[in-house]
Motif scaffolding. Structure first.
Motif, PDB file in Angstrom:
ATOM      1  N   ARG A 777       5.413  32.284 -19.723  1.00  0.00           N
ATOM      2  CA  ARG A 777       6.736  31.784 -19.877  1.00  0.00           C
ATOM      3  C   ARG A 777       6.320  29.998 -20.588  1.00  0.00           C
ATOM      4  O   ARG A 777       5.307  29.277 -20.166  1.00  0.00           O
ATOM      5  CB  ARG A 777       7.451  31.716 -19.633  1.00  0.00           C
ATOM      6  CG  ARG A 777       7.746  30.602 -18.592  1.00  0.00           C
ATOM      7  CD  ARG A 777       8.819  30.411 -17.366  1.00  0.00           C
ATOM      8  NE  ARG A 777       9.762  31.104 -16.955  1.00  0.00           N
ATOM      9  CZ  ARG A 777       9.994  31.623 -16.305  1.00  0.00           C
ATOM     10  NH1 ARG A 777      10.650  30.425 -15.081  1.00  0.00           N
ATOM     11  NH2 ARG A 777      11.062  33.020 -15.937  1.00  0.00           N
ATOM     12  N   LEU A 778       6.771  29.329 -21.720  1.00  0.00           N
ATOM     13  CA  LEU A 778       6.118  28.000 -22.345  1.00  0.00           C
ATOM     14  C   LEU A 778       6.897  27.288 -21.523  1.00  0.00           C
ATOM     15  O   LEU A 778       7.969  27.304 -21.353  1.00  0.00           O
ATOM     16  CB  LEU A 778       6.900  27.785 -23.935  1.00  0.00           C
ATOM     17  CG  LEU A 778       6.434  26.550 -24.432  1.00  0.00           C
ATOM     18  CD1 LEU A 778       4.657  26.650 -24.500  1.00  0.00           C
ATOM     19  CD2 LEU A 778       6.453  26.171 -25.457  1.00  0.00           C
ATOM     20  N   VAL A 779       6.346  26.237 -20.856  1.00  0.00           N
ATOM     21  CA  VAL A 779       7.156  25.698 -20.032  1.00  0.00           C
ATOM     22  C   VAL A 779       6.500  23.690 -20.117  1.00  0.00           C
ATOM     23  O   VAL A 779       7.204  22.966 -19.876  1.00  0.00           O
ATOM     24  CB  VAL A 779       6.121  25.416 -18.332  1.00  0.00           C
ATOM     25  CG1 VAL A 779       6.706  26.729 -17.972  1.00  0.00           C
ATOM     26  CG2 VAL A 779       4.752  25.646 -18.081  1.00  0.00           C
ATOM     27  N   GLY A 780       5.828  23.411 -21.105  1.00  0.00           N
ATOM     28  CA  GLY A 780       4.920  22.249 -21.734  1.00  0.00           C
ATOM     29  C   GLY A 780       4.509  21.813 -23.113  1.00  0.00           C
ATOM     30  O   GLY A 780       4.240  22.993 -23.448  1.00  0.00           O
ATOM     31  N   PHE A 781       4.865  21.490 -23.054  1.00  0.00           N
ATOM     32  CA  PHE A 781       3.348  20.654 -24.664  1.00  0.00           C
ATOM     33  C   PHE A 781       3.183  19.160 -24.811  1.00  0.00           C
ATOM     34  O   PHE A 781       3.893  18.605 -24.497  1.00  0.00           O
ATOM     35  CB  PHE A 781       4.002  21.675 -26.084  1.00  0.00           C
ATOM     36  CG  PHE A 781       5.397  21.499 -26.625  1.00  0.00           C
ATOM     37  CD1 PHE A 781       5.339  20.665 -27.265  1.00  0.00           C
ATOM     38  CD2 PHE A 781       6.323  22.134 -26.205  1.00  0.00           C
ATOM     39  CE1 PHE A 781       6.536  20.401 -28.249  1.00  0.00           C
ATOM     40  CE2 PHE A 781       7.596  21.400 -26.519  1.00  0.00           C
ATOM     41  CZ  PHE A 781       7.912  20.748 -27.704  1.00  0.00           C
ATOM     42  N   GLY A 782       2.617  19.267 -25.886  1.00  0.00           N
ATOM     43  CA  GLY A 782       2.028  17.406 -25.535  1.00  0.00           C
ATOM     44  C   GLY A 782       1.277  17.614 -27.068  1.00  0.00           C
ATOM     45  O   GLY A 782       0.506  18.464 -27.586  1.00  0.00           O
ATOM     46  N   ARG A 783       1.327  16.840 -28.276  1.00  0.00           N
ATOM     47  CA  ARG A 783       0.816  16.356 -29.038  1.00  0.00           C
ATOM     48  C   ARG A 783       0.249  15.118 -29.459  1.00  0.00           C
ATOM     49  O   ARG A 783       0.936  14.015 -28.689  1.00  0.00           O
ATOM     50  CB  ARG A 783       1.863  16.865 -30.686  1.00  0.00           C
ATOM     51  CG  ARG A 783       0.952  16.204 -32.105  1.00  0.00           C
ATOM     52  CD  ARG A 783       2.600  15.829 -33.190  1.00  0.00           C
ATOM     53  NE  ARG A 783       2.639  17.143 -33.248  1.00  0.00           N
ATOM     54  CZ  ARG A 783       2.335  18.265 -33.980  1.00  0.00           C
ATOM     55  NH1 ARG A 783       0.561  18.328 -34.588  1.00  0.00           N
ATOM     56  NH2 ARG A 783       3.028  19.087 -34.343  1.00  0.00           N
ATOM     57  N   VAL A 784      -1.013  15.139 -29.927  1.00  0.00           N
ATOM     58  CA  VAL A 784      -1.974  14.088 -29.886  1.00  0.00           C
ATOM     59  C   VAL A 784      -2.630  14.363 -31.490  1.00  0.00           C
ATOM     60  O   VAL A 784      -2.821  15.167 -32.074  1.00  0.00           O
ATOM     61  CB  VAL A 784      -3.177  13.966 -28.804  1.00  0.00           C
ATOM     62  CG1 VAL A 784      -2.406  13.627 -27.722  1.00  0.00           C
ATOM     63  CG2 VAL A 784      -3.952  15.160 -29.354  1.00  0.00           C
ATOM     64  N   THR A 785      -2.407  12.233 -31.978  1.00  0.00           N
ATOM     65  CA  THR A 785      -3.111  12.659 -33.619  1.00  0.00           C
ATOM     66  C   THR A 785      -4.701  11.759 -32.506  1.00  0.00           C
ATOM     67  O   THR A 785      -4.553  10.808 -32.139  1.00  0.00           O
ATOM     68  CB  THR A 785      -2.024  11.458 -33.845  1.00  0.00           C
ATOM     69  OG1 THR A 785      -1.168  12.748 -33.966  1.00  0.00           O
ATOM     70  CG2 THR A 785      -3.202  11.430 -35.362  1.00  0.00           C
ATOM     71  N   VAL A 786      -5.828  12.727 -33.139  1.00  0.00           N
ATOM     72  CA  VAL A 786      -6.319  11.781 -32.967  1.00  0.00           C
ATOM     73  C   VAL A 786      -7.503  11.413 -34.177  1.00  0.00           C
ATOM     74  O   VAL A 786      -7.915  12.103 -35.384  1.00  0.00           O
ATOM     75  CB  VAL A 786      -7.815  12.704 -32.383  1.00  0.00           C
ATOM     76  CG1 VAL A 786      -9.005  12.223 -31.652  1.00  0.00           C
ATOM     77  CG2 VAL A 786      -6.655  13.742 -31.274  1.00  0.00           C
TER      78      VAL A 786
END
Length: 845
Positions: A777-786
């Motif tokens: 199950r999905l429990v978290g995510f994070g987006r970064v711009t690089v």
């Protein structure tokens, strides 16, 4: 004040309202609930609970001063009428105010993709409605409704995997609602894409409850920070449009808690949503607006919801049971809660006046808290330039690059571009929103998401404008429209044989094909043997094909030529013919062809389109009024596609809908023939969880790739490349939280964004607590711009105490969330595909 933040500090009395909203006018001896000191004290309160406590005190004072007749008038929406404060508006979505009590007219708007059906249509509609035989719903969905910004779809917002985009989305809506003097936004919608062909999938946030809840919370906070009441809908298990008014659904209690209730729980606990909309369907034997187990047991007793419950329009089915269950407000007109029916129930002692008072107090509390009593009802002009700019930014941040064989971004040396579409379809010809109908202006449909925009940008206009701005105004763009039989076509309006059109396409430097899956409230994308939607005439998966279409997306599709007949556009065959055509530019057809999808939700992908022999594929969902500019920005590489899939794209013939039973959709008729009964017998296995679980033994991964999945949940490419470090899992002993950390390096030549996703596999002991758990199950995510050559760190926190219960299993016997004992595995990757995931670590509970 920017649309992005849309922050309105709705102070009243001594201070002027922010954003220029007009303040209240105080009488010489105001009512106690309107006293200057009380209003100022509420405005000054910092904590949400303190602000609500003052608002509730004001609501109780008001209710205590009301007569029975006044209470009954306020309990429901009003009949379509002219608004006293806005005499230029004839509306059908309001509760007429009571000036003697300082109660303003309470105005409600629909439109999960922008302000639509907003209680203000032309006064001519008032006259037209008086004519015998006039359509009943004329004032509810008339295209003379006030203009607003038509935003990209809710599914597009979910595809951003970025709560900031959801906040921007809500900010545009809240700003324009204040411009139009509206009070209640009937959204966000957060039903799940259990059925990939659900007609309202585009209004919602995809197939995962955590993703849906995260986006809903961000949108809700943005809307309510602007003094607008957000209304989470449709509560609950409202996952099909077919026979939605009478459908009887049976859903396991644990499944409800872990999937369908979860986004609502997050909205209540984290978003402090002010209102909930009860739905049309029946759930486990009870109609949604009379379901005490849900409206009181779950909402109030378990979650401490302090807002109010409004019915979906015409969803109420009874008088006493619904009020007793916890419904507080009937819309749009007094039907089951008309004064005569309520008075009769009071006289028979089947209802008590205290129940009426409670319902009103709940709603007035949220009205006071939002500052609705404390500002005048005055309309101001909408800044359509700002709205359009925001819509364009949201749309570009939502697009998903599914595959790319070198055709994207379009070649900077291309001097000829063929824009290709079907003559019977709107995708290459018009700006697309939910329910777009070929040849009709946006906003001419009949669904909740119809928004009447100030302008629209067609695809060819967006492409030509972009070329001029890039200094390539000499490039030629030809519009090629092909008939359903793939026998003839038009090139810029001139009729030619299909073979001639293929020659023009083959001679073009770049080829952009636009196709999609249109949908709208009122129907699902399925073909039935009868006009009532009782029996499927074709496999349910047919509605996921790019070929399938109907003239009216809001009506049930049938095989009856006299009805809304389902047709085939032969889009798949057209695409194969284009890819097989002779290229005369020195570049192979797949390497210069782009398929731009504009979709309700997922699409069943033909294997012929996948891999190196297929085109580049760019999913843009329903882009709304800025369609042409959004797509052009992405095609020419002026922005990077940064979206990720909030739904699974199956391989044609291998998806969930290819195996679905009649009792799962559209339902089985009861012996009396009065309703359809649906079983959510797949239980927790929806979306990527179904493909992971491999219930039929046909989707076992081969080399880490699921053969049933074309593009996995969470998948999305970029115009640059990334490399990630090995993830590390750490435990914070002080808080009991887990943290996954890794770094993302941009190894390409341009800036871009990556979305890192964390999934958890529960121990085997979790299955013994009830329903079998899916593999993850999905429990978290994070987006970064690089930036190119740079590295950014990402940390995802897994909090067992969070409102989405990342480690939790609902124990129905004990009526509580529990954490199973055993070993948990944390996976990190850039999609739900097994090939994308790396084990970050394990822990034991």
């Amino acid at each position: 004040m920017t649309i992005r933040t849309a922050r309105i500090a709705h102070f009243a009395g001594v201070a002027a309202l922010a954003l220029g909203l007009p303040g209240p006018t105080y009488a010489a001896t105001p009512h106690p609930w309107m006293a200057r000191a009380t209003v100022a004290k509420q405005a000054a309160a910092r904590a949400d609970a303190a602000k609500e406590a003052i608002a509730r005190s004001r609501a109780r004072q008001l209710v205590a001063a009301m007569t029975l007749a006044q209470k009954l008038q306020q309990l429901t929406g009003s009949e379509p009428s002219v608004l006293p404060e806005l005499p230029e508006c004839f509306g059908a979505r309001h509760v007429t105010g009571i000036a003697a009590l300082a109660i303003p007219t309470f105005r409600i708007t629909n439109g999960p993709v922008g302000v639509g059906q907003n209680d203000c249509v032309s006064r001519d509609v008032e006259k037209a409605r008086a004519v015998p035989g006039a359509p009943f719903f004329l004032p509810y969905s008339h295209p003379s409704s006030a203009h607003a910004t038509a935003l990209p779809s809710g599914m597009a917002v979910a595809a951003s995997f970025d709560p900031r985009v959801a906040a921007d989305f809500g900010g545009v809506i809240a700003t324009e609602m204040n411009n139009l003097a509206l009070h209640v936004f009937e959204a966000p919608g957060m039903n799940l894409a259990r059925l990939p062909i659900l007609g309202r999938n585009f209004e919602y946030f995809g197939e995962d409850p955590y993703l849906a809840g995260t986006m809903a919370v961000a949108e809700t906070k943005a809307v309510q920070s602007a003094g607008i009441i957000a209304m989470a809908k449709h509560f609950v298990a409202n996952e099909q449009e077919t026979n939605r008014m009478t459908i009887r659904e049976t859903v396991d209690d644990q499944v409800l808690r872990e999937l369908y209730l979860l986004p609502f729980e997050m909205s209540v606990k984290d978003g402090k949503v002010a209102a909930i909309m009860c739905s049309y369907n029946y759930l486990n034997g009870l109609q949604a607006c009379a379901n005490k187990a849900m409206l009181t047991g779950v909402l109030r007793d378990d979650w401490n919801f302090s807002g109010y419950v409004q019915t979906d329009f015409f969803a109420l089915k009874n008088t006493v049971p619904s009020l007793e269950a916890g419904t507080d407000h009937e819309m749009p007109t007094p039907l089951y809660w008309s004064p005569d029916k309520i008075s009769a129930a009071l006289g028979q002692h089947s209802l008590a006046i205290g129940q009426i008072d409670t319902a009103l107090e709940r709603r007035y509390t949220q009205m006071f808290k939002a500052g609705i009593f404390d500002r005048k009802l005055v309309q101001t002009p909408i800044d359509f330039v700002a709205g359009g700019k925001a819509a364009r930014a949201i749309g570009t941040r939502a697009a998903v690059l599914l595959q790319n064989n070198g055709a994207l971004p379009l070649s900077p040396t291309a001097r000829s571009i063929a824009l290709v579409g079907k003559a019977s379809q709107p995708y290459a010809q018009q700006a697309i929103a939910g329910g777009s109908i070929l040849g009709k202006a946006m906003g001419a449909g009949g669904g909740s998401s119809d928004v009447v925009p100030d302008y629209t940008v067609a695809p060819i206009d967006g492409i030509r404008t972009a070329l001029r701005e890039l200094g390539r105004g000499e490039a030629v763009v030809k519009l090629v429209l092909i008939d359903d039989a793939n026998a003839s076509a038009t090139i810029d309006g001139v009729s030619v044989p299909f073979a001639k059109a293929l020659e023009t396409i083959g001679a073009s430097d770049s080829v952009v094909v636009m196709a999609g899956t249109n949908a709208e409230e009122g129907a699902d994308r399925a073909t039935f043997a009868d006009k009532d939607g009782h029996q499927l005439a074709a496999n349910a998966a047919a509605g996921l094909s790019l070929d399938w279409y109907v003239a009216k997306p809001s009506a049930i599709a049938t095989t009856d030529p006299a009805g809304n007949t389902a047709k085939s556009s032969q889009t798949g065959a057209m695409l194969q013919a284009i890819l097989a055509a002779r290229s005369t530019t020195g570049v192979a057809m797949p390497a210069k062809t782009v398929l731009v999808l504009k979709d309700n939700a997922s699409v069943a992908m033909d294997p012929a389109l996948l891999g190196s022999h297929g085109p580049a594929i760019l999913e843009t969902w329903f882009p709304g009024q800025e369609d042409g500019n959004i797509v052009a920005d992405l095609l020419f590489g002026r922005v990077d596609p940064v979206g990720r899939l909030p739904v699974t794209f199956p391989v044609a013939g291998k998806g969930f809908l290819d195996t679905i039973a009649a009792d799962q959709f559209p339902g089985v008729r009861d012996p009396g023939g009065s309703f359809q009964a649906v079983q959510y017998s797949e239980k927790l296995a929806i979306g990527y969880r179904w493909y992971d679980a491999n219930p039929l033994g046909k989707c076992a991964p081969v080399g880490g790739v699921n053969p049933c999945v074309a593009f996995a949940f969470g998948h999305g490419l970029s115009y640059t490349r990334f490399a990630t470090s090995a993830p590390k899992l750490a435990t914070d002993a002080a808080t009991g939280r887990y943290r996954v950390s890794l770094s993302v390096r941009n190894t390409g030549q341009r800036s871009g964004s990556e979305v890192v996703q964390a999934y958890v596999s529960l121990p085997e002991s979790a299955d013994r607590l009830g329903v079998k758990q899916p593999p993850k199950r999905l429990v978290g995510f994070g987006r970064v711009t690089v930036a190119p050559g740079a590295t950014q760190s990402v940390t995802i926190t897994i909090d067992p105490a969070a409102s989405h219960h990342p480690l939790g299993v609902w124990n129905s016997a004990e009526h509580r969330w529990v954490i199973a004992s055993g070993r948990y595995t944390v996976w990190v990757g850039t999609s739900a595909s097994p090939a994308s995931l790396v084990e970050a670590g394990q822990f034991v509970r």
